[in-house]
Design a protein around this motif. Structure first.
Motif, PDB file in Angstrom:
ATOM      1  N   ALA A  31      43.793  23.736  74.321  1.00  0.00           N
ATOM      2  CA  ALA A  31      43.966  23.775  75.771  1.00  0.00           C
ATOM      3  C   ALA A  31      42.790  24.479  76.434  1.00  0.00           C
ATOM      4  N   VAL A  32      42.389  25.604  75.873  1.00  0.00           N
ATOM      5  CA  VAL A  32      41.221  26.323  76.403  1.00  0.00           C
ATOM      6  C   VAL A  32      39.974  25.454  76.293  1.00  0.00           C
ATOM      7  N   SER A  33      39.840  24.726  75.198  1.00  0.00           N
ATOM      8  CA  SER A  33      38.650  23.894  74.969  1.00  0.00           C
ATOM      9  C   SER A  33      38.478  22.854  76.066  1.00  0.00           C
ATOM     10  N   GLY A  34      39.564  22.147  76.392  1.00  0.00           N
ATOM     11  CA  GLY A  34      39.467  21.119  77.421  1.00  0.00           C
ATOM     12  C   GLY A  34      39.142  21.704  78.781  1.00  0.00           C
ATOM     13  N   ILE A  35      39.749  22.829  79.104  1.00  0.00           N
ATOM     14  CA  ILE A  35      39.465  23.495  80.377  1.00  0.00           C
ATOM     15  C   ILE A  35      38.022  23.974  80.411  1.00  0.00           C
ATOM     16  N   ASP A  36      37.574  24.577  79.323  1.00  0.00           N
ATOM     17  CA  ASP A  36      36.204  25.097  79.255  1.00  0.00           C
ATOM     18  C   ASP A  36      35.180  23.985  79.439  1.00  0.00           C
ATOM     19  N   GLN A  37      35.372  22.864  78.770  1.00  0.00           N
ATOM     20  CA  GLN A  37      34.455  21.732  78.939  1.00  0.00           C
ATOM     21  C   GLN A  37      34.417  21.275  80.393  1.00  0.00           C
ATOM     22  N   ALA A  38      35.589  21.181  81.015  1.00  0.00           N
ATOM     23  CA  ALA A  38      35.648  20.729  82.401  1.00  0.00           C
ATOM     24  C   ALA A  38      34.946  21.705  83.343  1.00  0.00           C
ATOM     25  N   LEU A  39      35.062  22.996  83.076  1.00  0.00           N
ATOM     26  CA  LEU A  39      34.392  23.988  83.918  1.00  0.00           C
ATOM     27  C   LEU A  39      32.871  23.903  83.767  1.00  0.00           C
ATOM     28  N   TRP A  40      32.389  23.703  82.551  1.00  0.00           N
ATOM     29  CA  TRP A  40      30.954  23.513  82.364  1.00  0.00           C
ATOM     30  C   TRP A  40      30.483  22.231  83.042  1.00  0.00           C
ATOM     31  N   ASP A  41      31.297  21.178  82.958  1.00  0.00           N
ATOM     32  CA  ASP A  41      30.954  19.927  83.628  1.00  0.00           C
ATOM     33  C   ASP A  41      30.843  20.153  85.139  1.00  0.00           C
ATOM     34  N   ILE A  93      36.722  26.696  95.102  1.00  0.00           N
ATOM     35  CA  ILE A  93      37.837  27.152  94.280  1.00  0.00           C
ATOM     36  C   ILE A  93      38.507  25.961  93.603  1.00  0.00           C
ATOM     37  N   ILE A  94      39.212  26.248  92.539  1.00  0.00           N
ATOM     38  CA  ILE A  94      39.952  25.208  91.825  1.00  0.00           C
ATOM     39  C   ILE A  94      41.203  24.867  92.628  1.00  0.00           C
ATOM     40  N   SER A  95      41.357  23.597  92.965  1.00  0.00           N
ATOM     41  CA  SER A  95      42.489  23.175  93.794  1.00  0.00           C
ATOM     42  C   SER A  95      43.509  22.330  93.047  1.00  0.00           C
ATOM     43  N   ARG A  96      43.105  21.759  91.902  1.00  0.00           N
ATOM     44  CA  ARG A  96      44.027  20.861  91.193  1.00  0.00           C
ATOM     45  C   ARG A  96      43.600  20.724  89.739  1.00  0.00           C
ATOM     46  N   ILE A  97      44.556  20.738  88.832  1.00  0.00           N
ATOM     47  CA  ILE A  97      44.289  20.511  87.405  1.00  0.00           C
ATOM     48  C   ILE A  97      45.283  19.462  86.907  1.00  0.00           C
ATOM     49  N   GLU A  98      44.758  18.400  86.311  1.00  0.00           N
ATOM     50  CA  GLU A  98      45.591  17.326  85.782  1.00  0.00           C
ATOM     51  C   GLU A  98      45.240  17.068  84.320  1.00  0.00           C
ATOM     52  N   THR A  99      46.196  16.528  83.590  1.00  0.00           N
ATOM     53  CA  THR A  99      45.940  16.083  82.217  1.00  0.00           C
ATOM     54  C   THR A  99      46.369  14.624  82.082  1.00  0.00           C
ATOM     55  N   PHE A 100      45.692  13.932  81.183  1.00  0.00           N
ATOM     56  CA  PHE A 100      45.956  12.504  80.973  1.00  0.00           C
ATOM     57  C   PHE A 100      46.013  12.215  79.478  1.00  0.00           C
ATOM     58  N   ARG A 101      47.132  11.685  79.038  1.00  0.00           N
ATOM     59  CA  ARG A 101      47.269  11.231  77.646  1.00  0.00           C
ATOM     60  C   ARG A 101      46.759   9.799  77.586  1.00  0.00           C
ATOM     61  N   VAL A 102      45.737   9.575  76.787  1.00  0.00           N
ATOM     62  CA  VAL A 102      45.141   8.240  76.727  1.00  0.00           C
ATOM     63  C   VAL A 102      45.049   7.775  75.286  1.00  0.00           C
ATOM     64  N   ALA A 103      45.163   6.463  75.115  1.00  0.00           N
ATOM     65  CA  ALA A 103      45.028   5.876  73.788  1.00  0.00           C
ATOM     66  C   ALA A 103      43.596   6.086  73.289  1.00  0.00           C
ATOM     67  N   PRO A 104      43.417   6.237  71.948  1.00  0.00           N
ATOM     68  CA  PRO A 104      44.478   6.153  70.946  1.00  0.00           C
ATOM     69  C   PRO A 104      45.217   7.466  70.696  1.00  0.00           C
ATOM     70  N   ARG A 105      44.612   8.635  70.962  1.00  0.00           N
ATOM     71  CA  ARG A 105      45.285   9.898  70.632  1.00  0.00           C
ATOM     72  C   ARG A 105      44.607  11.081  71.310  1.00  0.00           C
ATOM     73  N   TRP A 106      44.167  10.889  72.549  1.00  0.00           N
ATOM     74  CA  TRP A 106      43.356  11.893  73.227  1.00  0.00           C
ATOM     75  C   TRP A 106      44.047  12.458  74.457  1.00  0.00           C
ATOM     76  N   LEU A 107      43.604  13.653  74.862  1.00  0.00           N
ATOM     77  CA  LEU A 107      44.100  14.298  76.072  1.00  0.00           C
ATOM     78  C   LEU A 107      42.909  14.735  76.917  1.00  0.00           C
ATOM     79  N   PHE A 108      42.781  14.145  78.096  1.00  0.00           N
ATOM     80  CA  PHE A 108      41.700  14.490  79.012  1.00  0.00           C
ATOM     81  C   PHE A 108      42.204  15.493  80.048  1.00  0.00           C
ATOM     82  N   VAL A 109      41.311  16.379  80.473  1.00  0.00           N
ATOM     83  CA  VAL A 109      41.614  17.378  81.496  1.00  0.00           C
ATOM     84  C   VAL A 109      40.705  17.131  82.698  1.00  0.00           C
ATOM     85  N   ARG A 110      41.293  17.075  83.873  1.00  0.00           N
ATOM     86  CA  ARG A 110      40.540  16.874  85.115  1.00  0.00           C
ATOM     87  C   ARG A 110      40.744  18.080  86.019  1.00  0.00           C
TER      88      ARG A 110
END
Length: 381
Positions: A82-92, A2-19
């Protein structure tokens, strides 16, 4: 699992990563970058996490349906990113759980490598020849350039001549066997596009991108009929429904952004829809390593895939580069103008989590520039 934790990270130069982390310790990464609106997307991911925590991460399609349709108000770039980042992470995550690359889960490889192109010239292109030579030196065989900087409302003689001169200079350096795509960036009126496009035809651009802003997509059909140059658009369209009118209008190249248009799940459907109209896919991706990796996974399983944009060395990348957040850069190495099919599980790259966390702690917001015409009125950037 099951999913236990979702985090986001603002990183240079202008990106948002989802973990996304599971109770088994497995981790998936995605990219929800929406340039200039990071905080809005980050808040939306946090809201979506309320639903996702405690659920099965392998129910990717069900999650996609709920996240895109579970609210009465739907669509738009913020929600879709927002959906895009989550979707990529789920496929990963799914690829890592099964120890296979995502493209295997999408039906398997239809090619062994994907051609890529690089940006030249910046927002206001100049010194095109030197910029193109630099891209050729790193092994690329195709580039993309902005047609112009700020463009007048009706395109003056000198402005139009400048467009032709720059593309001609690019063609001289590239010769007949390499390609230059020309991005109008929505800066032109439809009338100016119809004036400029015929002047570029003998220079054989690879495609003419975003001739008008997306809200004027109803004008695309006239533009497509007015030129033999393949017309491309789609970086600011966010689902199949928004792509359908431009496909029907006669575009030749569809450019969904995997961090804006619903992630891997929706772009696969956009690609299938485009195939019905004999349209090739060339996803928009002036973004980070996760967006690029997601694009490539789709590309290796998609028959009508033309070429892939990538932003290694692009002028926007101030403060960090694409490969700064990747532990092993070899999966994204250029080989004769291509990137070869990755074999690693999930998205096929390994994120440097320490670098990401450090970048988030020192993030500086990026904002789109505001341009104005000589009379003081707003100008498209």
């Amino acid at each position: 699992m099951i999913i236990s934790r979702i985090e986001t990270f603002r990183v240079a130069p202008r990106w948002l990563f989802v973990r996304i982390e599971t109770d088994t310790g497995l981790i998936g990464w995605g990219e929800a970058s929406l340039e200039g609106h990071t905080d809005a997307v980050r808040a939306t991911v946090t809201q979506f996490a309320e639903y996702l925590l405690g659920t099965d991460p392998q129910r990717i399609e069900d999650h996609w349906q709920v996240l895109t349709k579970g609210g009465f108000y739907r669509g738009g770039p913020v929600l879709a990113s927002a959906v895009s980042g989550i979707d990529q992470a789920l496929w990963d995550l799914l690829g890592k759980a099964l120890n296979v690359p995502v493209h295997v889960l999408l039906g398997g490889a239809v090619r062994d490598r994907i051609r890529v192109y690089g940006w030249v010239g910046g927002d206001d292109p100049s010194e095109i020849e030197d910029a193109i030579r630099a891209q050729l030196e790193v092994g690329l065989t195709a580039v993309k350039m902005n047609a112009s900087g700020r463009m007048g409302k009706n395109g003056s003689v000198s402005e139009v001549a400048g467009v032709v001169e720059r593309v001609a200079a690019a063609r001289t350096v590239l010769g007949p066997d390499r390609d230059v795509a020309v991005d109008f960036h929505g800066r032109f009126t439809a009338a100016t596009v119809r004036r400029v496009a015929p002047l570029l035809e003998e220079l054989h651009p690879f495609f003419l991108e975003e001739p008008v802003v997306p809200e004027n997509s109803h004008l695309i059909a006239d533009i497509a009929r007015s030129t033999s140059i393949p017309v491309a658009t789609g970086e600011r369209l966010y689902n199949r429904q928004e792509f359908l009118p431009v496909l029907q209008a006669g575009i030749a190249v569809a450019q969904p952004d995997l961090s804006h248009a619903g992630g891997i799940s929706e772009v696969r459907r956009i690609a299938a829809l485009a195939e019905v109209y004999d349209v090739q896919l060339a996803p928009h991706c002036p973004l980070g390593p996760l967006a690029l990796a997601a694009c490539l996974q789709v590309g290796f399983a998609t028959p009508n895939y033309l070429i892939q944009e990538q932003s290694i060395g692009i002028h926007y990348n101030k403060g960090a580069e694409v490969l700064d957040y990747v532990l092993d850069t070899s999966p994204l190495k250029f080989v004769e103008g291509h990137i070869e099919r990755p074999t690693g599980p999930g998205l096929g790259i390994e994120i440097d989590e320490a670098a990401v966390r450090a970048a988030d702690a020192h993030h500086v917001d990026w904002r789109s520039p505001v341009w104005r015409h000589s009379d003081g009125s707003f100008s498209e950037w």
